[in-house]
Design a protein around this motif. Structure first.
Motif, PDB file in Angstrom:
ATOM      1  N   THR A 132      -0.693  31.875  12.091  1.00 35.12           N
ATOM      2  CA  THR A 132      -1.150  31.078  13.244  1.00 35.12           C
ATOM      3  C   THR A 132      -0.002  30.785  14.198  1.00 35.12           C
ATOM      4  O   THR A 132      -0.193  30.719  15.398  1.00 35.12           O
ATOM      5  N   ARG A 227      -5.585  32.280   8.783  1.00 35.06           N
ATOM      6  CA  ARG A 227      -5.033  33.474   9.418  1.00 35.06           C
ATOM      7  C   ARG A 227      -3.930  34.034   8.540  1.00 35.06           C
ATOM      8  O   ARG A 227      -2.761  34.040   8.897  1.00 35.06           O
ATOM      9  N   TRP A 341      -8.687  37.832   7.898  1.00 32.50           N
ATOM     10  CA  TRP A 341      -9.512  36.667   8.221  1.00 32.50           C
ATOM     11  C   TRP A 341     -10.916  37.025   8.683  1.00 32.50           C
ATOM     12  O   TRP A 341     -11.807  36.202   8.620  1.00 32.50           O
TER      13      TRP A 341
END
Ligand SMILES: *[C@@H]1O[C@H](CO)[C@@H](O)[C@H](O)[C@H]1NC(C)=O
Ligand SMILES: *[C@@H]1O[C@H](CO)[C@@H](O)[C@H](O)[C@H]1NC(C)=O
Ligand SMILES: *[C@@H]1O[C@H](CO)[C@@H](O)[C@H](O)[C@H]1NC(C)=O
Ligand SMILES: *[C@@H]1O[C@H](CO)[C@@H](O)[C@H](O)[C@H]1NC(C)=O
Ligand SMILES: *[C@@H]1O[C@H](CO)[C@@H](O)[C@H](O)[C@H]1NC(C)=O
Ligand SMILES: *[C@@H]1O[C@H](CO)[C@@H](O)[C@H](O)[C@H]1NC(C)=O
Ligand SMILES: *[C@@H]1O[C@H](CO)[C@@H](O)[C@H](O)[C@H]1NC(C)=O
Length: 402
Positions: A132, A227, A341
């Motif tokens: 992220t 993520r 993801w």
């Protein structure tokens, strides 16, 4: 350390004309293969001592040679690859030695002097990164604590053994999982042997021969963030103190693995011994396709000391205290683009074999396109010439009539 998606693995540019020409000129004949067909058997080696242990012996016998693949989840998942020059070689397992703290001699391939090549691969650790917030110092994001695959527990391999497809699947999860990350998840190693050459239906559709077997690694349903990027560490037993280097083969064949024009391979030594081969692509969905394709970046091989990596009892049982280990990382996906993801899923496949690695011949589709590309200009030239000739003739005729 290079970032995940830096290298040009992805076919933004198509194959170059020189490459086309090279491929046309040196298409490897199928005769390069060691044995065209093999008699393949899969056996879970039984034992009656102590806790159950998965030891899968794949024996692929040809007319003059035998390949032995020994897969085990004793310690970190590992495979021994042994090639002999007789169709009659056998694997001997001494369980009490194999399970002892000094496993040397616990695995043998007999007759000993028939062994032409032997090596091993060990899958040691799984790394996870939170992508992220990527920074220049952490191009994949913040790392989570790694998983040691030696501390996984695995299903009973007997339950997944499929003699029809010559395959079996090791399904594992961490032995200790306090945050229940793997509550619904698993890491699987699906191994498959082949009795003849062919190409599976599932991308990346690697061309296999009877001298190879395939491993598909898949991670599903487990992650610690929204993520996550994953990286798998692989350790190989080298033949010399220096590590082999990764080779990149370019392929113009885009039909079987969408938009991937590259084949990566690792040869144990340059004189055609053992090899690993894969396309630098992983998939974020079970039905691998162009939309779910993500880059798979392999790092350079580096020598590593045996005490730095989890020890595999089967490797020590066969090779004793060998210390030419080389390690590299495979990183699946990049911070942008399709990723784990999407569906909490990723898979990657490779071939392991001996002899000359399979070379993609041109697929019928590509041959068709090339035929059109090569023949059409010729026809046009011919057509143009005829037109000129006819034109001149008509002109002459007109003159003569006049
Ligand atoms: C797997 O199951 C078989 C019977 O189905 C049993 O004989 C064997 O001991 C089991 N092995 C493991 C590793 O649990
Ligand atoms: C097997 O060995 C025989 C005799 O040595 C030889 O003629 C034959 O070509 C070999 N076959 C292969 C597939 O190597
Ligand atoms: C296994 O190895 C042990 C220790 O070397 C030896 O005593 C035993 O006889 C071996 N077992 C077999 C079945 O060969
Ligand atoms: C990203 O990481 C940097 C450096 O660690 C930090 O300063 C920044 O606040 C982080 N950004 C977010 C959105 O978490
Ligand atoms: C596992 O699956 C069950 C049922 O689908 C669900 O209720 C549970 O929340 C899942 N657990 C995790 C950790 O994802
Ligand atoms: C994952 O995303 C959801 C919704 O976007 C957010 O509420 C949650 O905090 C995120 N979890 C982590 C571990 O980042
Ligand atoms: C693989 O990656 C991990 C995490 O980034 C790193 O700690 C490890 O040293 C790498 N191993 C090799 C062989 O590059």
């Amino acid at each position: 350390m290079k970032g995940g998606g830096e290298r040009c693995w992805w076919g933004r540019r198509g194959p170059s004309p020189e490459l086309l020409l090279n491929l046309l000129l040196c298409l490897a004949p199928l005769g390069l293969l060691g044995e065209e067909t093999r008699q393949v058997s899969l056996e879970v080696v039984p034992h009656s001592l102590g806790p159950p242990v998965n030891l899968l012996h794949v024996r692929a016998a040809g007319t003059n040679s035998t390949l032995h693949y020994v897969w085990s989840s004793l310690g970190p998942p590992a495979v021994l690859l042994v090639a002999t020059n007789t169709p009659h070689s056998t694997l001997m397992v001494n369980w009490s030695t194999l399970l002892s703290p000094e496993p040397q001699g616990g695995l043998l391939v007999l007759p000993k002097d028939s062994v032409q090549f032997a090596s091993a691969l060990v899958f040691t650790r799984l790394f996870e990164f939170d992508s992220t917030n990527i920074t220049t110092s952490e191009p994949l994001g913040k790392p989570y604590s790694p998983y040691s695959l030696a501390e996984f527990s695995w299903n009973n391999i007997s339950d997944s053994l499929d003699p029809a497809t010559l395959s079996a699947t090791f399904r594992g999860h961490p032995t200790k999982d306090p945050s229940r990350t793997f509550a619904n998840g698993s890491l699987t190693f699906r191994v498959q042997a082949f009795s003849r050459s062919g190409r599976p239906a599932q991308p990346p559709r690697l061309l296999h021969t009877a001298d190879t077997s395939q491993l598909q690694v898949a991670l599903a349903g487990a992650s610690r963030g929204n993520r996550s990027l994953f990286r798998l560490e692989v350790v190989m037993l080298g033949q010399s103190p220096s590590c082999p280097s990764m080779q990149e083969q370019h392929s113009i064949d885009d039909e079987y693995a969408p938009a991937v024009f590259q084949l990566d391979q690792l040869l144990w030594d340059p004189h055609s011994s053992g090899f690993m081969q894969w396309r630098p692509v992983a998939f974020s969905q079970q039905q691998g396709n162009r939309e779910s394709a993500m880059p798979c970046h392999a790092s350079a091989l580096e020598p590593t000391l045996p005490y730095l990596v989890p020890q595999s009892p089967i490797v020590r049982a066969f090779f004793g205290t060998q210390n030419n280990f080389c390690a590299f990382n495979l990183t699946f996906g990049a911070p942008t683009g399709p990723g784990y993801w999407d569906q909490q899923y990723l898979s990657w496949s490779m071939l392991l074999g001996v002899g000359t690695p399979p070379v993609d011949a041109l697929s019928p589709l590509i041959l068709g396109i090339m035929a059109v590309a090569l023949v059409a200009p010729g026809l046009m030239l011919l057509g143009g010439g005829m037109f000129l000739l006819l034109g001149r003739k008509q002109h002459l005729e007109y003159q003569s009539i006049n």
